[in-house]
Design an enzyme around this catalytic site. Structure first.
Site: not given
Length: 188
Positions: A47-49, A51-52
């Site tokens: 999920v992090c990439p 969002e970033l």
């Protein structure tokens, strides 16, 4: 928790930012500026990439508003660089990534997962006086929306610059605001 309205605590973390040498960032570096601390669990995850990359899409807008942006995880600044250099999504990010392997920032903001060593998925907006004005924390599997972050920052800036006025739900720049008074009680 009581973190909104509290003052950012001292920190010193090493940053990676595309096109620059590694550099240290402290609370003094954000004094007099708006800043976003965008915590995420870990580099090289799922999920992090998303969002970033979403945040990268509004970075120029945030810069135009005078807002510094910092991606923060408990990874090192070396890991941030490796991820940036190998991921198409993270390669789009022009903002600084702070390494927090000693958990200074994650502890200061109260988002370190005990016994896990990772940060919660959390966003903090700090005003020019170092006061935390906005907080958003979501569970592991729920990504954030950068466009909504921009809207909230615009509202926070408006509220700060226009004492006596408040921004109602879904307020967008240019919309009407409210001036709280006894005349409005029970009429909205």
């Amino acid at each position: 928790m009581g973190i909104v309205g509290s003052t950012i605590k001292p920190f010193k973390n090493t940053a990676f930012q595309a096109g620059k040498d590694f550099f240290d960032v402290t609370e003094a570096d954000i004094a007099g500026k708006w800043a976003v601390f965008f915590f995420y669990p870990a580099d090289f995850t799922f999920v992090c990439p998303t969002e970033l990359e979403d945040l990268a899409g509004v970075y120029d807008t945030l810069q135009g508003l005078g807002v510094e942006v910092f991606g923060v995880s408990t990874d090192t600044h070396f890991s941030h660089k490796a991820w940036h250099d190998t991921s198409d999504a993270i390669g789009k990010c022009k903002y600084a990534f702070l390494g927090d392997q000693n958990h200074t920032l994650t502890n200061n903001f109260g988002v370190l997962r005990e016994g896990v060593g990772l940060a919660d998925r959390a966003t903090f907006v700090v005003d020019p006086d170092g006061v935390i004005q906005l907080v958003e924390i979501t569970p592991e599997g729920v990504g954030r929306n950068a466009a909504e972050l921009v809207r909230k920052i615009k509202a926070a800036k408006y509220w700060r610059e226009h004492p006596g006025q408040v921004c109602p739900a879904k307020w967008e720049e240019g919309d009407a605001t409210l001036a709280p008074s006894l005349d409005l009680v029970g009429k909205i």
